[in-house]
Design a protein around this motif. Structure first.
Motif: not given
Length: 373
Positions: A27-49
Motif C-alpha cells: 500500500v502506497d501510504s503517500s497518497r493524500p487520501e491515505l495520509a494517516g490511514q495506513v499502519l506499519d504493516g509487514e512485507d512477507f516477500n522474499w527480498g522485501p521492499d
C-alpha cells in the motif's frame, strides 16, 4: 454511494476503531487520501521492499476503496476513519509455490495485530503445499472473531473456476455486480460465492499512481471485495458489541437477494450496509453461530468462542500464593513480611490507483476500458 445512502450512514459510523488488514501487493501510504490511514504493516516477500511499497497500485486502490478520505481529490472510501494494516504477500500479483504460506502468515499477523476485518483481493489455483498452515491461520481468525473476505475471481465468462483463498471454509467469497446490481459477466460463480458488491464503474487513477481520478468500467471482484470489507468495517464500528457472526448475518439478511434466494452468481445478494445502519430492523441473531460456516467452526479444536471471556481476577489468597518467596534483601526491604504485593506484568496487543501493467488472469482487478470522471 447514492444507493447505499452513504452520507446518512456516515452520520452513524465512519469505521472508527476498526482495523482492516489488506493482504495484497503493498500500500502506497503517500497518497493524500491515505495520509494517516495506513499502519506499519509487514512485507512477507522474499527480498522485501516494505509494506508501503506497491509496484502495481493494486493494494493501494483496494485500501483507498476501504478507507480513503477523499483528501487531495483522491478516492473516497466507504469507511474513512478505519485504519489499514498493509500486508504485502506478492510483487506482481501472481501466485507461486510460496503464495499460500505467505497469505496464511499474513492472516496470522493480522489477527495478532488486532485487525477485525481482513480483505484479500487475490485469487489463484490452490496448490495445497501449505494446507496445514492455511487451515491453522483461518481457524485462528475464526477463534479471534475476525471476518475474512476474498474475491472469487474474474474468469466467469471463460473458464469459471473455484479459486484460492475464496473457496476455503471460513472465508467469505465475494462476487461482483454491475451498475444495475446484476451479476457481472466476468465474475466467477459457484458455491464459494457468499455475497456480492459493485465491481463496475469504481474509482481508480489514470494513467499512473499520480494521475487524475477516473472510473474503471470493470474493476472486478478485487474492488467488490474491498467494498465488502469496507462495509463490514462500518457495521463493526456501529455495533462494536456484535461478533463476526452477527455482522455477517446482518450483511447477508439485508443484501439485495436474488429471486428465489441465494444463487451461485451473487450468493445472498449485493451488500446493503445502509439497511443495517439506517433502517434499524436487523436482528443480528445468535452471536455464537456462524451463518455460513457453522459446521466448519463446530469441528475446530480448540473450538470457537463467540465472545472471548476475560481471565478471572485472582483472589487475595491466590495472589499471595502466586508470589515467589522473598529473598533476604527483599525481606529486609519489606520488613520480612509475607503480605507484600509483587509486581504484575501487564501486556497488550498492538492494537485510487491505476492497476499498472498487464496483470495475469489470476489477478482480481482485471482492468478494461476506463472512462474519465
Amino acid at each position: 454511494m447514492d444507493t447505499w445512502r452513504i452520507e446518512e450512514v456516515w452520520e452513524h459510523a465512519r469505521g472508527e476503531g476498526i482495523t482492516v488488514a489488506v493482504i495484497d501487493g503493498g500500500v502506497d501510504s503517500s497518497r493524500p487520501e491515505l495520509a494517516g490511514q495506513v499502519l506499519d504493516g509487514e512485507d512477507f516477500n522474499w527480498g522485501p521492499d516494505g509494506a508501503h511499497f506497491d509496484k502495481t497500485g493494486h493494494g493501494t486502490l483496494m485500501s483507498a476503496l476501504i478507507a480513503g478520505t477523499g483528501a487531495g481529490g483522491g478516492i473516497q472510501g466507504l469507511a474513512p476513519e478505519a485504519k489499514i494494516l498493509p500486508l504485502r504477500v506478492t510483487d506482481e500479483l501472481t501466485f507461486d509455490f510460496g503464495s499460500e504460506a505467505r497469505i496464511a502468515t499474513a492472516i496470522e499477523y493480522a489477527v495478532e495485530e488486532g485487525a477485525q476485518v481482513i480483505s484479500i483481493s487475490l485469487a489463484g489455483d490452490e496448490l495445497g503445499a501449505d494446507r496445514e498452515i492455511v487451515d491453522a491461520a483461518i481457524a485462528e481468525a475464526a477463534r479471534q472473531d475476525v471476518l475474512i473476505f476474498a474475491g472469487v475471481g474474474n474468469e466467469g465468462d471463460t473458464e469459471n473456476r473455484s479459486l484460492f483463498p475464496a473457496a476455503r471454509e471460513g472465508i467469505v467469497g465475494v462476487a461482483a455486480v454491475d451498475r444495475n446490481g446484476d451479476h457481472a459477466r466476468y465474475s466467477n460463480h459457484g458455491v464459494q460465492v457468499a455475497l456480492a458488491a459493485p465491481g463496475d464503474d469504481v474509482p481508480t487513477y489514470c494513467p499512473l499512481l499520480d494521475g487524475d481520478p477516473c472510473l474503471v468500467s470493470e474493476g472486478g471482484t478485487s474492488a467488490a471485495t474491498a467494498l465488502a470489507a469496507g462495509a463490514a468495517a462500518l457495521v463493526r464500528s456501529a455495533h462494536p458489541d456484535w461478533t463476526k457472526n452477527q455482522v455477517l448475518r446482518a450483511m447477508m439478511e439485508t443484501a439485495d437477494a436474488p429471486e428465489g434466494g441465494r444463487d451461485d452468481y451473487v450468493g445472498h445478494g449485493m451488500i446493503r450496509p445502509d439497511r443495517i445502519l439506517l433502517d434499524g430492523t436487523v436482528d443480528p441473531g445468535d452471536p455464537g453461530t456462524n451463518p455460513l460456516f457453522a459446521e466448519y467452526e463446530a469441528t475446530l479444536d480448540p473450538p470457537v468462542s463467540p465472545e472471548p471471556q476475560p481471565e478471572p481476577e485472582p483472589s487475595e489468597a491466590e495472589a499471595q500464593e502466586e508470589q515467589p518467596a522473598p529473598s533476604e534483601n527483599q525481606a529486609a526491604a519489606t520488613g520480612g513480611g509475607d503480605d507484600g504485593i509483587g509486581p504484575w506484568a501487564l501486556a497488550g496487543g498492538a492494537g485510487v490507483l491505476l492497476v499498472a501493467g498487464i496483470l495475469t488472469a489470476v489477478i482480481l482487478n482485471r482492468r478494461r476500458d476506463t472512462t474519465s470522471v
